[in-house]
Design a protein around this motif. Structure first.
Motif, PDB file in Angstrom:
ATOM      1  N   PHE A 134       0.866  -1.183   0.000  1.00 54.69           N
ATOM      2  CA  PHE A 134       0.000   0.000   0.000  1.00 54.69           C
ATOM      3  C   PHE A 134       0.898   1.227   0.000  1.00 54.69           C
ATOM      4  O   PHE A 134       1.466   1.593   1.017  1.00 54.69           O
ATOM      5  CB  PHE A 134      -0.909   0.004   1.230  1.00 54.69           C
ATOM      6  CG  PHE A 134      -1.682  -1.255   1.371  1.00 54.69           C
ATOM      7  CD1 PHE A 134      -2.681  -1.566   0.466  1.00 54.69           C
ATOM      8  CD2 PHE A 134      -1.391  -2.154   2.387  1.00 54.69           C
ATOM      9  CE1 PHE A 134      -3.390  -2.746   0.580  1.00 54.69           C
ATOM     10  CE2 PHE A 134      -2.098  -3.333   2.495  1.00 54.69           C
ATOM     11  CZ  PHE A 134      -3.097  -3.641   1.603  1.00 54.69           C
ATOM     12  N   ASN A 156      -1.411   6.048   2.211  1.00 56.15           N
ATOM     13  CA  ASN A 156      -2.447   5.753   3.188  1.00 56.15           C
ATOM     14  C   ASN A 156      -3.818   5.686   2.534  1.00 56.15           C
ATOM     15  O   ASN A 156      -4.675   4.921   2.966  1.00 56.15           O
ATOM     16  CB  ASN A 156      -2.439   6.811   4.294  1.00 56.15           C
ATOM     17  CG  ASN A 156      -1.251   6.591   5.216  1.00 56.15           C
ATOM     18  OD1 ASN A 156      -0.777   5.471   5.359  1.00 56.15           O
ATOM     19  ND2 ASN A 156      -0.757   7.666   5.799  1.00 56.15           N
ATOM     20  N   LEU A 204      -4.334   2.288   1.351  1.00 54.74           N
ATOM     21  CA  LEU A 204      -4.530   1.405   2.498  1.00 54.74           C
ATOM     22  C   LEU A 204      -5.964   1.508   3.006  1.00 54.74           C
ATOM     23  O   LEU A 204      -6.658   0.502   3.186  1.00 54.74           O
ATOM     24  CB  LEU A 204      -3.536   1.766   3.605  1.00 54.74           C
ATOM     25  CG  LEU A 204      -3.614   0.928   4.871  1.00 54.74           C
ATOM     26  CD1 LEU A 204      -3.318  -0.529   4.571  1.00 54.74           C
ATOM     27  CD2 LEU A 204      -2.647   1.438   5.916  1.00 54.74           C
TER      28      LEU A 204
END
Lengths: 256, 349
Positions: free
Chosen positions: B14, B17, B20
């Motif tokens: 990832f 963020n 993710l």
């Protein structure tokens, strides 16, 4: 024993004889240039060394090991890297990925460790980081930082030439074959290329064989020159001597 | 622009963020769906998940390595039959039979990969086409595999957990899909994946880099066949039955269409392509029930086509959608995603 020794090499394609009984000895640490008019067989010599062509006759030994009969990928893993006359890059990949492919023979990740590349500590991730650092040093050396994350498809011609040179360097070869490194470059780029080739020899301890048409470049940086014409070796020796060789002059300028 | 401080940030699963969070939200949605969805929705989602596995596997071969296969229905069949036969005839538990089916399929993939060392483009397409057709023929004429009738698949079971409801099947199938998708994302960014792409972009240069061409080409076939074999096995359980007739050439071509509509050389694109085509195929089966346009199409098909003409309408509509996607977005749905992402990056400016 010579570092690379080509003995009595002959190859023909159908009725066309490309090389006839060529013998060249290359000493370690030299820059050797192969010159000759178009169709003299210069690139054919490279293709025989790297296993793309299989010669009809003769032998090529590199550090005492026979190269004839080896596959191109086997030759590459023995420490022989090359660039191509008409740039052969992986055009959809970034500069970084192209150079990382040069690290292929030094890496170990297989299908299973590759698929489980999850955390910072996975073996594939550790290896990847280590090799990215090495590649970064080559990017710095060739000053192509701005091209780092750009697909090579989008790069200008001169930069692509450098990426290809960088990719060959990433293999950490002991013998580097450069096929027309300065083709299509302007004067300034040619001069840069000349310094780089010298630096590569000195810093990376690489023996270089170069096919090149630009005589100023050839005369300036070569330690030794081999002249070919119609698949026959005309002369081998120091730049000054080859330059004055009557047969070489005739091949280039015709009879007086 | 976020600043990177470490090479690991270039290569982690990832990268930002946002990715993710998006992935976690997506997985959370997948996890709670069975509590709300009806049996039919779960069945559709199962099919989408299974087809996603195939599309990912086929994309590794076609999109990343640049080889072609018109025989993937064959691997699908081999996976389905070997898993069910291992369970029914040899009493192997599901948890071992499933990976075994994948590996058996991978062995066939390796064997089919051998001609790819000599053949390319249209010639390879014909060789793989022959393989796919031969597999179906052999299976449908062998008593061991139940002939034309096929065989009934037992329920999937992991230890004491028996997946006999739609929701339980969904749990098993989607878990395996997520694992295989993550493995594929990892694989294609590793040394092996780079070697695959290198072969696609320039075989001459790939060999000059020391890439063992025969090894990596056959490996790509084997990995692709492994994915397809696993998917085939899961399909047997989703349908609770396997029969040779369903593994035909049209299926192979549909798989290829999923990859191209989704986007070559993209794992996410494969999933999108599989989802779109699976959904469309099921929806178009009942196109006559569509509001407004449905009765009209039924009328058209009654007037100009045979009485059973409605399947023609389905083929025409699905064909038109595929042509439209390939013309307007050559990178497939992955290309649409990239453009959306670029648009939002600078939003609201």
């Amino acid at each position: 024993m010579a570092f690379l020794s080509i003995q009595d090499l002959s190859i023909s394609f159908g009725g066309l004889t490309a090389l006839t009984h060529i013998s060249i000895d290359v000493r370690q640490g030299l820059i050797l240039s192969i010159i000759g008019p178009n169709g003299a067989g210069k690139t054919t010599v490279f293709n025989c060394i790297t296993g793309i062509y299989r010669p009809n006759q003769g032998s090529i030994t590199f550090q005492g090991k026979e190269l004839v009969g080896k596959k191109p990928y086997q030759v590459a893993s023995m420490g022989i890297a090359r660039t191509f006359q008409n740039i052969e890059l992986f055009s959809h990949m970034t500069t970084m990925d192209n150079l990382l492919l040069g690290r292929h023979i030094h890496m170990k990740t297989n299908v299973f460790t590759g698929a489980t590349f999850l955390t910072r500590r996975s073996p594939a991730a550790r290896e990847e980081r280590e090799h990215r650092e090495r590649v970064e040093r080559i990017i710095e050396f060739l000053e192509i930082e701005s091209a780092r994350d750009i697909p090579v498809l989008a790069l200008p011609y001169g930069t692509r030439k450098l990426v290809e040179l960088g990719r060959a360097l990433a293999m950490e070869p002991t013998l580097l074959l450069l096929d027309e490194p300065s083709a299509g470059m302007n004067q300034e780029e040619k001069r840069d290329m000349m310094f780089w080739i010298r630096d590569i020899r000195d810093d990376f301890k690489v023996t270089i064989i170069m096919v090149e048409h630009d005589m100023n470049l050839v005369m300036d940086i070569s330690d030794e020159i081999v002249a070919l014409n119609f698949g026959v070796k005309l002369a081998q020796g120091a730049p000054n001597a080859v330059q004055k060789n009557p047969e070489v002059l005739e091949a280039y300028l015709g009879q007086q | 622009m976020d600043m990177k401080r470490d090479y690991f940030e270039d290569i982690q699963l990832f990268r930002t963020n946002t990715v993710l969070v998006a992935t976690v939200v997506f997985l959370a949605v997948l996890a709670i769906v069975p509590f709300f969805a009806g049996a039919y929705t779960l069945y559709v989602l199962n099919l989408i998940a299974i087809h996603s596995i195939v599309a990912i596997g086929l994309n590794i071969l076609v999109g990343y390595t640049g080889q072609i296969s018109l025989g993937h229905a064959g691997f699908f069949a081999i996976g389905a039959y070997s898993c069910v036969l291992l369970m029914v005839k040899a009493g192997v538990p599901f948890i071992f039979a499933l990976p075994a089916a994948g590996f058996i399929s991978a062995v066939f993939g390796f064997v089919l990969g051998l001609p790819s060392l000599r053949l390319e483009g249209p010639y390879l397409a014909i060789a793989t086409l022959g393989f796919g057709m031969a597999v179906t023929q052999v299976i449908s004429h062998s008593d061991f595999t139940g002939g034309h009738m096929g065989i009934k698949a037992p329920p999937m079971s992991v230890g004491p957990f028996v997946a006999d409801t739609g929701a339980a099947q969904y749990a098993v199938i989607v878990t395996i899909t997520v694992i295989l998708a993550i493995a594929a994302v990892n694989l294609v960014k590793s040394r092996v994946g780079r070697a695959f792409v290198a072969i696609r972009d320039s075989e001459v240069a790939a060999e000059a880099m020391g890439i063992n061409l025969p090894y990596y080409k056959t490996l790509a076939f084997a990995v692709s066949a492994f994915y397809t074999g696993i998917a085939g096995a899961l399909m047997a359980f989703a349908l609770e039955h396997v029969s040779a007739g369903s593994f035909n050439l049209i299926l192979s071509i549909t798989f290829l269409a999923m990859v191209i509509v989704g986007g070559l050389a993209s794992v996410m694109g494969s999933i999108l392509g599989a989802a779109l085509l699976t959904y469309l195929q099921l929806k178009l089966l009942v196109i006559q029930e569509a509001p407004g346009i449905g009765p009209f199409l039924l009328e058209v098909s009654k007037r100009f086509l045979t009485p059973e003409g409605i399947p023609n309408i389905q083929s025409i509509v699905i064909g038109a959608i595929m042509i439209a996607i390939v013309i307007f977005e050559p990178l497939g749905m992955h290309g649409i995603y990239l453009r959306t992402k670029r648009y939002w990056r600078t939003w609201p400016f």
